[in-house]
Motif scaffolding. Structure first.
Motif, mmCIF file in Angstrom:
data_model
loop_
_atom_site.group_PDB
_atom_site.id
_atom_site.type_symbol
_atom_site.label_atom_id
_atom_site.label_comp_id
_atom_site.label_asym_id
_atom_site.label_seq_id
_atom_site.Cartn_x
_atom_site.Cartn_y
_atom_site.Cartn_z
ATOM 1 N N GLY A 4 -2.489 -2.804 9.451
ATOM 2 C CA GLY A 4 -3.444 -1.818 8.917
ATOM 3 C C GLY A 4 -4.116 -0.750 9.862
ATOM 4 N N GLU A 37 -6.877 1.740 9.481
ATOM 5 C CA GLU A 37 -8.019 1.027 8.739
ATOM 6 C C GLU A 37 -9.037 0.522 9.909
ATOM 7 O OE1 GLU A 37 -5.331 -0.302 4.902
ATOM 8 O OE2 GLU A 37 -6.068 -1.590 6.401
ATOM 9 N N GLY A 86 -13.182 0.833 5.076
ATOM 10 C CA GLY A 86 -12.338 2.034 5.178
ATOM 11 C C GLY A 86 -11.963 2.950 4.026
ATOM 12 N N ARG A 95 0.961 -1.213 -0.172
ATOM 13 C CA ARG A 95 0.044 -0.092 0.002
ATOM 14 C C ARG A 95 0.809 1.389 0.077
ATOM 15 N NH1 ARG A 95 -4.490 2.444 2.099
ATOM 16 N NH2 ARG A 95 -4.749 4.549 1.306
ATOM 17 N N THR A 150 -9.010 -2.081 1.987
ATOM 18 C CA THR A 150 -7.991 -2.080 2.921
ATOM 19 C C THR A 150 -7.042 -3.307 2.897
ATOM 20 O OG1 THR A 150 -9.109 -3.315 4.549
ATOM 21 C CG2 THR A 150 -9.765 -0.898 4.661
#
Length: 310
Positions: free
Chosen positions: A267, A273, A153, A33, A99
């Motif tokens: 996360g 998240e 999220g 990410r 997420t």
């Protein structure tokens, strides 16, 4: 006691590696990410496998496994397309729209698809209990895909496509597993790991250059790329093959179920998240179905009777 079990070591000798590998593979979604947010999906995937190749190559040469890779270079390089290039690119795109925790939960379906592909391609028998597990697992995926995007999220219209991308990646992993059983039997694991990374790097070279970002990414994105290449690909592969040797394939497979625990934690802590009850419930359904479909529950019951010991 089975002969396979007699070669396994006590839990105390491999549990540390098991937890470390789970933590590393769980972190791969976070690093993807962070990297993809600035590099984009294809450069992220390309750099990941390219740097992993650079990391693994000296180890391959030091271990004297270059001749093995040279003898089997065609199937090994091709396995990299299925096992790394395509799924890494799909996940790097998916985590921009859902997420990292949701992506990691979907990744836990790999054994489900693996059992199904092995049945179709290799003719592996699937008993009634395993069919039940497949059904339960796919129900869990369907429920997750139905409700999760809105509460994951990340508000993105592409969330359903991102879920489909994750499932496409897990299908690639399943195909790669059966491909390896069919064409890579007897090839040393380090040669397979290094060669597959090289094959993936070659496949992603042109797309990586073509989609290279116009603005040079920052230090955090570069650090994420280096981490996912060295820690989550290079070192993780070595740990994974050590775990297979020390703990057995069935226990090594359980890493797939532990990695989402770490991914959801990372996360929530580092990306803020949300973790919904629906996600956790569906994850439990998926894991339960996977345990049945892979026969791990049956194996554990045998272990309790002394057929197999840790």
């Amino acid at each position: 006691m089975s002969s396979a079990a007699s070669t396994t070591r006590p839990v105390s000798e491999w549990i540390g590696e098991f937890l470390l590998l789970s933590a590393l593979w769980g972190a791969s979604f976070l690093f993807m990410r962070l990297g993809a947010a600035e590099f984009g999906p294809l450069p992220t995937a390309g750099l990941r496998v390219g740097l992993a190749t650079v990391f693994l190559w000296p180890i391959l040469l030091h271990q004297g496994q270059w001749p093995a890779l040279r003898r089997h270079w065609r199937p090994v390089l091709l396995s990299g397309l299925l096992n790394s290039a395509i799924p890494f690119a799909l996940y790097a795109w998916a985590v921009l729209h859902i997420t990292t925790g949701l992506a990691s939960i979907l990744n836990a379906t790999v054994p489900l698809f693996g059992a199904l592909v092995a049945w179709v391609w290799l003719g592996d028998r699937i008993q009634r209990v395993r069919w039940l597990g497949l059904g339960i697992g796919f129900v869990g995926v369907a429920l997750l895909a139905w409700r999760a995007p809105g509460g994951a999220g990340i508000k993105s219209a592409a969330a359903p496509w991102a879920i489909a991308a994750c499932l496409g990646a897990t299908t690639c992993y399943a195909l790669a597993a059966s491909f390896a059983r069919r064409y890579l039997q007897g090839v040393p694991p380090l040669a397979t790991a290094t060669g597959s990374m090289l094959g993936a790097a070659l496949a992603l070279l042109v797309p990586m250059v073509w989609f290279w970002p116009a603005v040079m990414p920052g230090l955090r994105a570069w650090a994420a790329i280096v981490a996912i290449a060295v820690l989550c690909s290079g070192i993780a592969y070595i740990l994974y093959f050590r775990l297979i040797a020390h703990a057995g394939p069935s226990r090594a497979l359980a890493v797939t179920f532990m990695a989402p625990v770490f991914a959801v934690f990372y996360g929530a802590v580092f990306l803020g998240e949300p973790v919904t009850g629906w996600m956790l419930g569906c994850a439990a359904v998926i894991v339960g179905g996977t345990l049945l479909s892979t026969g791990l529950i049956r194996r554990r019951s045998k272990a309790a009777q002394g057929v197999e010991r840790p």
